[in-house]
Structure formats: structure tokens, C-alpha cells
Design a protein around this motif. Structure first.
Motif, PDB file in Angstrom:
ATOM      1  N   UNK A 228      87.369  57.298  50.622  1.00  0.00           N
ATOM      2  CA  UNK A 228      88.726  57.798  50.671  1.00  0.00           C
ATOM      3  C   UNK A 228      88.993  58.615  51.934  1.00  0.00           C
ATOM      4  N   UNK A 229      87.925  59.163  52.516  1.00  0.00           N
ATOM      5  CA  UNK A 229      88.099  60.048  53.666  1.00  0.00           C
ATOM      6  C   UNK A 229      87.609  59.442  54.974  1.00  0.00           C
ATOM      7  N   UNK A 230      86.747  58.469  54.897  1.00  0.00           N
ATOM      8  CA  UNK A 230      86.115  57.934  56.108  1.00  0.00           C
ATOM      9  C   UNK A 230      86.991  56.898  56.800  1.00  0.00           C
ATOM     10  N   UNK A 231      86.989  56.929  58.144  1.00  0.00           N
ATOM     11  CA  UNK A 231      87.554  55.822  58.894  1.00  0.00           C
ATOM     12  C   UNK A 231      86.645  54.612  58.698  1.00  0.00           C
ATOM     13  N   UNK A 232      87.221  53.432  58.746  1.00  0.00           N
ATOM     14  CA  UNK A 232      86.420  52.217  58.583  1.00  0.00           C
ATOM     15  C   UNK A 232      85.825  51.848  59.930  1.00  0.00           C
ATOM     16  N   UNK A 233      84.794  52.577  60.315  1.00  0.00           N
ATOM     17  CA  UNK A 233      84.096  52.328  61.564  1.00  0.00           C
ATOM     18  C   UNK A 233      82.600  52.464  61.332  1.00  0.00           C
ATOM     19  N   UNK A 234      81.835  51.857  62.227  1.00  0.00           N
ATOM     20  CA  UNK A 234      80.377  51.954  62.158  1.00  0.00           C
ATOM     21  C   UNK A 234      79.905  53.061  63.088  1.00  0.00           C
ATOM     22  N   UNK A 235      79.016  53.893  62.615  1.00  0.00           N
ATOM     23  CA  UNK A 235      78.411  54.922  63.453  1.00  0.00           C
ATOM     24  C   UNK A 235      77.242  54.322  64.223  1.00  0.00           C
ATOM     25  N   UNK A 236      76.727  55.080  65.202  1.00  0.00           N
ATOM     26  CA  UNK A 236      75.524  54.636  65.917  1.00  0.00           C
ATOM     27  C   UNK A 236      74.393  54.366  64.928  1.00  0.00           C
ATOM     28  N   UNK A 237      74.263  55.242  63.955  1.00  0.00           N
ATOM     29  CA  UNK A 237      73.194  55.098  62.959  1.00  0.00           C
ATOM     30  C   UNK A 237      73.376  53.834  62.128  1.00  0.00           C
ATOM     31  N   UNK A 238      74.607  53.532  61.751  1.00  0.00           N
ATOM     32  CA  UNK A 238      74.868  52.315  60.987  1.00  0.00           C
ATOM     33  C   UNK A 238      74.428  51.079  61.758  1.00  0.00           C
ATOM     34  N   UNK A 239      74.754  51.050  63.046  1.00  0.00           N
ATOM     35  CA  UNK A 239      74.401  49.888  63.865  1.00  0.00           C
ATOM     36  C   UNK A 239      72.887  49.787  63.998  1.00  0.00           C
ATOM     37  N   UNK A 240      72.232  50.919  64.231  1.00  0.00           N
ATOM     38  CA  UNK A 240      70.773  50.930  64.367  1.00  0.00           C
ATOM     39  C   UNK A 240      70.072  50.481  63.088  1.00  0.00           C
ATOM     40  N   UNK A 241      70.674  50.802  61.940  1.00  0.00           N
ATOM     41  CA  UNK A 241      70.086  50.403  60.662  1.00  0.00           C
ATOM     42  C   UNK A 241      70.347  48.941  60.316  1.00  0.00           C
ATOM     43  N   UNK A 242      71.139  48.277  61.115  1.00  0.00           N
ATOM     44  CA  UNK A 242      71.439  46.879  60.839  1.00  0.00           C
ATOM     45  C   UNK A 242      72.555  46.678  59.839  1.00  0.00           C
ATOM     46  N   UNK A 243      73.355  47.712  59.605  1.00  0.00           N
ATOM     47  CA  UNK A 243      74.404  47.597  58.590  1.00  0.00           C
ATOM     48  C   UNK A 243      75.616  46.815  59.073  1.00  0.00           C
ATOM     49  N   UNK A 244      75.672  46.514  60.366  1.00  0.00           N
ATOM     50  CA  UNK A 244      76.781  45.701  60.881  1.00  0.00           C
ATOM     51  C   UNK A 244      76.371  44.251  61.087  1.00  0.00           C
ATOM     52  N   UNK A 245      75.215  43.878  60.596  1.00  0.00           N
ATOM     53  CA  UNK A 245      74.744  42.507  60.786  1.00  0.00           C
ATOM     54  C   UNK A 245      75.325  41.579  59.728  1.00  0.00           C
ATOM     55  N   UNK A 246      75.150  40.284  59.939  1.00  0.00           N
ATOM     56  CA  UNK A 246      75.469  39.303  58.903  1.00  0.00           C
ATOM     57  C   UNK A 246      74.332  39.303  57.877  1.00  0.00           C
ATOM     58  N   UNK A 247      74.676  39.251  56.613  1.00  0.00           N
ATOM     59  CA  UNK A 247      73.700  39.471  55.554  1.00  0.00           C
ATOM     60  C   UNK A 247      72.555  38.466  55.581  1.00  0.00           C
ATOM     61  N   UNK A 248      72.811  37.261  56.086  1.00  0.00           N
ATOM     62  CA  UNK A 248      71.736  36.260  56.025  1.00  0.00           C
ATOM     63  C   UNK A 248      70.554  36.603  56.922  1.00  0.00           C
ATOM     64  N   UNK A 249      70.760  37.490  57.905  1.00  0.00           N
ATOM     65  CA  UNK A 249      69.619  37.914  58.706  1.00  0.00           C
ATOM     66  C   UNK A 249      68.709  38.851  57.909  1.00  0.00           C
TER      67      UNK A 249
END
Length: 415
Positions: free
Chosen positions: A4-25
Motif C-alpha cells: 500500500x505504501x511502496x512504489x512499484x519499483x525494484x531496489x538494487x537489492x531486489x535486482x541482485x537477488x534475482x527478483x526481477x528475473x523471469x521465473x523459468x530461470x
């Protein structure tokens, strides 16, 4: 995460954790681990599936982000230096690898998606701006106003790569900070409107701008808010002072634009008629490649360009495994339509011609000038350690400008 409070964006940490990848990887890594194949070493190459329609070449961008993403992984990364001209195919029609990775596949598989995003978007921005610069020439001011035409999370990225692609400055504050530059811009219509309503004279906004802004900010006055462009131009110059006004900006709305080139000609003529030849004209509002030549002939000295930069078409880049290491040797292996094996990209840096060879083949000579060709891709990361000293944004920009002097807007160097 509080949705409810967060912007819909990926943080540096999210990208490093692979959370912006396609699930099949993620699923692929799990499958490989289940059979003990996660340490399998591969040679993966990144090639251009297609350039935007009408582009015979592109400019390579996005490498800065890729390096930050892959640093520390047990892989070897080689790439075209940022800012280099790139092609979808070489002189003989073979797809050109612009970047390669060697290493255990499971170590970098989840990063394929963000890597491609960095490269496709960064190369798209740089390629578009390089084309705008090629058409405009070196002596015409081009400012990136693209921040307002894209999600704010990526507006600094747009500004960063727009500058390196050939823009003279950027309006985005954070983008300029990454570049180590001062942001550049003029004034909004809202400033003019408030002074008109509250003070009864929108011309007071120009005087306030001149009074408040520090000396290093060019006095570029917005001159299309209420009156005819010629009338507002003369009012701005005469009220602020011709010795203080660097230029005027025309952002005339399309419903009032008519023949924009003729409006520019009239403004410049009336300035000249009054002895104000030193006042420059800058235009903005929906400017793209086809608009630039005519407006320059009309006398425009600079452009503020937003939409066509922010909405630049991506350079469609794909990653493919084309060799797998087995029993200590690289086994050529690729899907249909791809060329297998470990490769070397050679370039004639005078003619900007590329030839792709297998790694055990001798280096070729340039088919145009006959000079020995040199490897194009540079070592970037070795076993997780960065071994590459990246050029500064100014150095990348200078490389782009030197290359486009040799390039045609509508064909490859060998066509």
C-alpha cells in the motif's frame, strides 16, 4: 513489503537477488541442482536480434549496470566497450557477439533478464541520441528532457545514457548527479502563468528568473505562453536586457504551430532587425529526427528533446549458450539459428568494419583497407574481479562523436 505504501519499483537489492528475473530461470537452476549439473560451465554470447527499423548501426550501452550486477560471481565477462558502434551482423552476415560470459551457468542464469534489460534499454537510448546528434551536427545544442516521459525510477538512467550518446546536458537532477554535471533546463509555463495571475504580467517571470538564478545558469526565456512568439521574444529580450538573455525557447503547442520553421525564421529575423543577432533560438515539443534538418536551416541553435529520447526503441539483444565445457574442452552447442562455438570479434577501427571468427582462426585483414583487424571485446571481469578501467561519461561521449563522424545515418560502413 507494504504494497500500500511502496512504489512499484525494484531496489538494487531486489535486482541482485534475482527478483526481477523471469521465473523459468529460477526453475532451471533448481532442476540443474537436482541432477548435479549446476556447476556446468558454459560460453554464452549476447547478440543483436534486431536493431530498430531503419537503423544500420547502434551504440552499445548498459555495460556499467551489468558490471555492477555480475561483480563477484565466478565468471569471466568480455564486452564491447561502452559507447562503441555495434551491428547486428558482421561484414559477412554473421551475428556479432557484443558481450560474452564464461562460467558455471547456474551462477548467472537468474541475471539473464536484467542483463538484457540493461543492454537493450541503454543501447536504445544511446543509439537514438547518436542519430539525433549525427543529424543535428556537433555545434547544435541538444538537451535531454526525457525525465518526464518515463517512470521516475529510470529517469536517471535515461539521462546518463542520453548524455553519453551525445546530448550536451540533461534536465534530470539525479541523472546529472550521476554524470557529475549540473542539470540544465529553462523554465516551465507554470512560472509564467502564476506571475500573470498573481502579478498581472507574465513578463515579470522572466525578470524573476534572471534575478534569482545564479550567473552560471543561461538566461533562456520561454516565449510562447500567452502571446505571439515574436511579441513575447521581443518583450523578454527588451525587459531583461539583450546583454543578459542567452536565448529564447519556443515550445509552441501543436494546435498553434502551423509552420514551425516559418515561426522560427520570423523570430530570428525580427531579433536581427533590432540588432539582437546574438540571441539564440531553442525549440522543444515533439522534436524528432525528421524535424531537425528543417529547423536548423531555419536558424534553430538548440533543441530540448524528451519523448523521442525517453521512448527510444530498444536494441533487441538476446543471450544464447553456444558452447558447453565437457572434459576440459569447449563443445560447440547452440540451438537452431545460432552459430555455435567460442568466437572472437575483430574490428578495423579506422573503417569500423567487423568480422567474427572462431577463436582458433587467424585474425583477418580489413576487407576495405587491408589493415590487420584487432579484437573488439575487452576483458571486463575475471573470476569475479573487475579488470576493466571504465572510461568516464565524457570519454564515452567523445568516442560516440568521433565514430558518428565516420558513419552514415542510413547504411553500414561496408554497404
Amino acid at each position: 513489503m507494504d504494497n500500500e505504501k511502496a512504489f512499484i519499483i525494484a531496489s538494487d537489492e531486489d535486482i541482485k537477488k534475482g527478483l526481477t528475473t523471469d521465473v523459468y530461470f529460477l526453475r532451471t537452476v533448481s532442476i540443474l541442482k537436482s541432477d548435479g549439473l549446476d556447476k556446468t560451465e558454459v560460453y554464452a554470447e549476447f547478440t543483436i536480434s534486431s536493431l530498430p527499423k531503419g537503423y544500420p548501426w547502434g551504440i552499445f550501452g548498459g555495460l556499467r549496470e551489468v558490471i555492477k550486477l555480475l561483480e563477484g560471481l565466478p565468471i569471466d565477462l568480455d564486452a564491447v566497450p561502452e559507447g562503441c558502434v555495434i551491428y547486428d551482423r558482421d561484414y559477412y552476415g554473421v551475428k556479432v557477439p557484443v558481450m560474452t560470459i564464461k562460467g558455471p551457468y547456474a551462477e548467472f542464469a537468474i541475471y539473464e533478464t536484467p542483463i538484457l534489460g540493461f543492454l537493450a534499454f541503454g543501447s536504445g537510448i544511446m543509439s537514438k541520441v547518436a542519430r539525433l546528434r549525427k543529424i543535428a551536427g556537433k555545434n547544435v545544442l541538444i538537451l535531454s528532457f526525457g525525465a518526464r516521459r518515463m517512470h521516475p525510477a529510470v529517469s536517471p538512467f535515461i539521462s546518463y545514457y542520453a548524455y553519453m550518446g551525445g546530448c550536451d546536458g540533461v534536465s534530470c537532477v539525479l541523472g546529472a548527479k550521476f554524470l557529475g554535471k549540473k542539470p540544465m533546463g529553462t523554465m516551465p509555463h507554470s512560472l509564467m502563468i502564476i506571475y500573470k495571475v498573481m502579478k498581472g504580467d507574465h513578463g515579470l517571470a522572466w525578470k524573476a528568473f534572471d534575478r534569482v538564478m545564479p550567473p552560471d545558469v543561461p538566461r533562456i526565456m520561454l516565449v510562447d505562453t500567452y502571446w505571439d512568439e515574436v511579441a513575447e521574444t521581443l518583450k523578454a529580450v527588451e525587459e531583461v536586457g539583450p546583454d543578459r538573455v542567452w536565448g529564447v525557447r519556443l515550445d509552441t503547442p501543436s494546435s498553434r504551430r502551423g509552420n514551425f520553421e516559418d515561426i522560427v525564421r520570423e523570430v530570428i529575423w525580427e531579433l536581427k532587425a533590432r540588432g539582437y543577432e546574438n540571441i539564440k533560438v531553442v525549440v522543444s515539443g515533439g522534436i524528432d529526427e525528421d524535424d531537425i534538418p528543417g529547423l536548423i536551416r531555419a536558424g534553430v541553435a538548440g533543441f530540448g528533446i524528451g519523448s523521442s529520447i525517453a521512448n527510444a526503441k530498444i536494441v533487441d539483444i538476446a543471450m544464447d549458450v553456444v558452447a558447453v565445457k565437457k572434459d576440459g574442452r569447449w563443445v560447440p552447442a547452440a540451438k537452431r539459428g545460432k552459430f555455435s562455438g567460442v568466437k572472437v570479434v575483430y574490428r578495423c577501427f579506422d573503417c569500423l568494419i567487423d568480422i567474427v571468427k572462431l577463436e582458433n582462426e587467424p585474425a583477418p585483414k580489413c576487407p576495405k583497407c587491408g589493415s590487420p583487424m584487432k579484437p573488439l571485446l575487452k576483458p571486463i571481469i575475471r573470476k569475479g574481479k573487475i579488470v576493466y578501467d571504465p572510461p568516464s561519461p565524457d570519454e564515452v561521449r567523445e568516442l560516440v562523436l568521433k565514430q558518428i563522424d565516420k558513419l552514415s545515418i542510413d547504411k553500414k560502413p561496408w554497404e
